[in-house]
Design an enzyme around this catalytic site. Sequence first.
Site, PDB file in Angstrom:
ATOM      1  CD  GLU A  75     119.845   5.770  53.637  1.00 34.45           C
ATOM      2  OE1 GLU A  75     119.012   6.450  54.271  1.00 34.45           O
ATOM      3  OE2 GLU A  75     120.690   5.033  54.174  1.00 34.45           O
ATOM      4  CG  ASP A 106     116.803   3.534  59.057  1.00 29.84           C
ATOM      5  OD1 ASP A 106     117.334   2.796  59.901  1.00 29.84           O
ATOM      6  OD2 ASP A 106     117.222   3.626  57.891  1.00 29.84           O
ATOM      7  CG  HIS A 118     118.751  -0.002  58.205  1.00 31.32           C
ATOM      8  ND1 HIS A 118     119.582   1.077  58.363  1.00 31.32           N
ATOM      9  CD2 HIS A 118     119.551  -1.102  58.312  1.00 31.32           C
ATOM     10  CE1 HIS A 118     120.828   0.629  58.546  1.00 31.32           C
ATOM     11  NE2 HIS A 118     120.824  -0.674  58.520  1.00 31.32           N
TER      12      HIS A 118
HETATM   13 ZN    ZN Z   1     119.242   2.934  57.557  1.00 39.16          ZN
END
Ligand code: ZN
Length: 270
Positions: free
Chosen positions: A140, A188, A178
């Site tokens: 992330e 994203d 993603h």
């Molecule tokens: Zn994500």
Amino acid sequence: MKYPLLYLTISFVLIAGCSSDLYRSTNRSYKKQVKIYSKLLREYPVEDSLGLPYADNWVGTTNFTMRRPNFVVIHHTAQNTCDSTLRTFTLPRTAVSAHYVICKNGTVFHMLNDLLRAHHAGVSKWGNATDLNSMSIGIEIDNNGDEPFTEFQMNSLLQLLDRLKRAYNIPQANFIGHADVAPGRKVDPSRYFSWQTLAEKGFGFWFDTTNTEVPVDFNPLQALRIVGYNINKPEIAIQSYKIHFVPQDTTNMINDADRKILFDLVKKYQ
Ligand SMILES: [Zn+2]
């Protein structure tokens, strides 16, 4: 220095103290959960998960290792600070997590052993793979989705990807986003993310359409499927492809430029 070891120990305790104070109880919970899984791994003979009576026939092999991740899925956090993301990933009720979080200043937080399964991909599909969480590392990047990624973040990311690729022998094609594995549901990392930069370093592929001649019977949708996209709903598969490969184009239409790009990509991803 007279007591170098003592000095080192004290420094370590001081440095470690800062973050462990804040996350002392969640770190304790992490250890507790790992302990439960260790117990499962130590089970001997192994109880068959379907309850079939194989225990009497147990012969432990001598030759094995841990399962290894084979994909890397990259995300943006859609939050405003790294702290909020660390908090989200340490609250049991959110049920979401990632292996790594990369902050705007390039700091990388490692939140889960690479060999364990993080909850980052959700309902997802890439090629015939449907449980991306089981086979991937989730990274992330702290970014609200509407801003550029920092140079510090990209440098830290490239360093991390290099380590993961070497450690687990992850194929170049298996560095994805993603949005790629969850079209329509996720966008994203956003159009600000440079997949071209990653591909140039060996993480994912990029296209070169110089002198590309596309045969008339070329099927761009099948090409998307071969690259890995779930084409059950073509418009959203095209949207995810555009976010990744043609970020400046916000339409969901395949044009002549896309046909060239996909004709070239399919040779790399197949
Ligand atoms: Zn994500």
